[in-house]
Structures are given as C-alpha cells and as structure tokens.
Motif scaffolding. Structure first.
Motif, PDB file in Angstrom:
ATOM      1  N   LEU A  21      -3.402 -15.962 -39.498  1.00  0.00           N
ATOM      2  CA  LEU A  21      -3.549 -16.955 -38.436  1.00  0.00           C
ATOM      3  C   LEU A  21      -2.234 -17.683 -38.181  1.00  0.00           C
ATOM      4  N   GLY A  22      -1.502 -17.977 -39.251  1.00  0.00           N
ATOM      5  CA  GLY A  22      -0.204 -18.639 -39.105  1.00  0.00           C
ATOM      6  C   GLY A  22       0.802 -17.772 -38.373  1.00  0.00           C
ATOM      7  N   VAL A  23       0.817 -16.490 -38.695  1.00  0.00           N
ATOM      8  CA  VAL A  23       1.737 -15.571 -38.004  1.00  0.00           C
ATOM      9  C   VAL A  23       1.348 -15.473 -36.523  1.00  0.00           C
ATOM     10  N   MET A  24       0.032 -15.425 -36.263  1.00  0.00           N
ATOM     11  CA  MET A  24      -0.426 -15.372 -34.871  1.00  0.00           C
ATOM     12  C   MET A  24      -0.058 -16.651 -34.117  1.00  0.00           C
ATOM     13  N   ALA A  25      -0.212 -17.803 -34.772  1.00  0.00           N
ATOM     14  CA  ALA A  25       0.167 -19.067 -34.147  1.00  0.00           C
ATOM     15  C   ALA A  25       1.669 -19.087 -33.866  1.00  0.00           C
ATOM     16  N   GLY A  26       2.442 -18.554 -34.786  1.00  0.00           N
ATOM     17  CA  GLY A  26       3.887 -18.463 -34.569  1.00  0.00           C
ATOM     18  C   GLY A  26       4.214 -17.573 -33.388  1.00  0.00           C
ATOM     19  N   ALA A  27       3.431 -16.503 -33.201  1.00  0.00           N
ATOM     20  CA  ALA A  27       3.665 -15.599 -32.070  1.00  0.00           C
ATOM     21  C   ALA A  27       3.474 -16.320 -30.740  1.00  0.00           C
ATOM     22  N   LEU A  28       2.571 -17.301 -30.724  1.00  0.00           N
ATOM     23  CA  LEU A  28       2.349 -18.062 -29.485  1.00  0.00           C
ATOM     24  C   LEU A  28       3.576 -18.883 -29.074  1.00  0.00           C
ATOM     25  N   THR A  29       4.454 -19.170 -30.024  1.00  0.00           N
ATOM     26  CA  THR A  29       5.634 -19.984 -29.725  1.00  0.00           C
ATOM     27  C   THR A  29       6.831 -19.148 -29.289  1.00  0.00           C
ATOM     28  N   LEU A  30       6.730 -17.839 -29.409  1.00  0.00           N
ATOM     29  CA  LEU A  30       7.855 -16.966 -29.080  1.00  0.00           C
ATOM     30  C   LEU A  30       7.884 -16.626 -27.599  1.00  0.00           C
ATOM     31  N   PRO A  31       9.071 -16.354 -27.054  1.00  0.00           N
ATOM     32  CA  PRO A  31       9.145 -15.929 -25.653  1.00  0.00           C
ATOM     33  C   PRO A  31       8.530 -14.538 -25.492  1.00  0.00           C
ATOM     34  N   HIS A  32       8.040 -14.256 -24.318  1.00  0.00           N
ATOM     35  CA  HIS A  32       7.394 -12.966 -24.043  1.00  0.00           C
ATOM     36  C   HIS A  32       8.438 -11.907 -23.729  1.00  0.00           C
ATOM     37  N   ASN A  33       9.156 -11.508 -24.766  1.00  0.00           N
ATOM     38  CA  ASN A  33      10.186 -10.484 -24.588  1.00  0.00           C
ATOM     39  C   ASN A  33       9.965  -9.289 -25.510  1.00  0.00           C
ATOM     40  N   GLY A  34       8.810  -9.191 -26.112  1.00  0.00           N
ATOM     41  CA  GLY A  34       8.509  -8.092 -27.017  1.00  0.00           C
ATOM     42  C   GLY A  34       8.384  -8.530 -28.458  1.00  0.00           C
ATOM     43  N   SER A  35       9.135  -9.547 -28.837  1.00  0.00           N
ATOM     44  CA  SER A  35       9.067 -10.007 -30.226  1.00  0.00           C
ATOM     45  C   SER A  35       7.711 -10.628 -30.528  1.00  0.00           C
TER      46      SER A  35
END
Length: 118
Positions: A80-94
C-alpha cells in the motif's frame, strides 16, 4: 457483512485488474497513441489506486481482528505504501513500475491473509 476472506478475494481480483490495466496501457501506448490518451489518463490511475488501497486496507485490517496474524497486514501495508508513493510520481512511466511492484506486494499480503484462514 462481507467476510474478510471474500474481501481478500475481491482485493486480489482488483489487484489483478490493476496489473492488467497497467500492462495493457503500456501495450496500447506502444500500438495506438490515441488509445493511450484514454487508458493512460492520470485520473484512471488515481481512482483505481485509491479504490485498491481502500479495499486493501479494509481486508487486511479485518484479517488482523479475525485471525490475529499481523504479518499479512505488514506485507500488504508495504505494498500500500509503494502504491501511495506511485500516486505522487509524474505520469511518465515510472509510476507504472511502482504501481505494479506495489500491487504485487499487496497481492502477496492478501494471499497470506487468505492462507491465515486455512
């Protein structure tokens, strides 16, 4: 009331749908640039992850109360923490990479939660 075992199964299914969406979007982007605009919309990613995180939290939290084991929730919480972190990343593939890793870890937590009932 929905059983925790059923919540785990639903959450695993949602994790699978998330994985299919992420991989499908990458393939669609490679094949059809116009399809990527719809499937790769940030709002789809944000809503899907938010729903998955809510369902995951409910299922894993109820598991602690039902069977008393905290390991499934600890592993699922990492996902869940990794998924929450993904929400903060720009939508560039990362964000897709972090989402897939988080979903996989969360699915492992749900699987362990499911096994704890056996």
């Amino acid at each position: 009331m929905v059983s925790t075992e059923r919540l785990d199964r639903l959450a695993i299914g949602l994790s699978g749908l998330c994985l299919v969406h992420c991989l499908g979007t990458a393939v669609a982007l490679a094949l059809l640039a116009s399809a990527g605009g719809v499937l790769g919309a940030p709002i789809i990613h944000e809503i899907g992850l938010t729903l998955a995180m809510i369902m995951g939290t409910l299922a894993l939290g109820r598991g602690i109360f039902d069977h008393g084991y905290t390991m499934p929730s600890a592993i699922g919480g990492l996902g869940l923490g990794v998924m929450a972190g993904a929400l903060t990343l720009p939508h560039n593939g990362s964000e897709a990479l972090f989402t897939v890793v988080g979903v996989a870890i969360l699915a492992l937590g749900h699987r362990l939660n499911h096994i704890a009932y056996e």
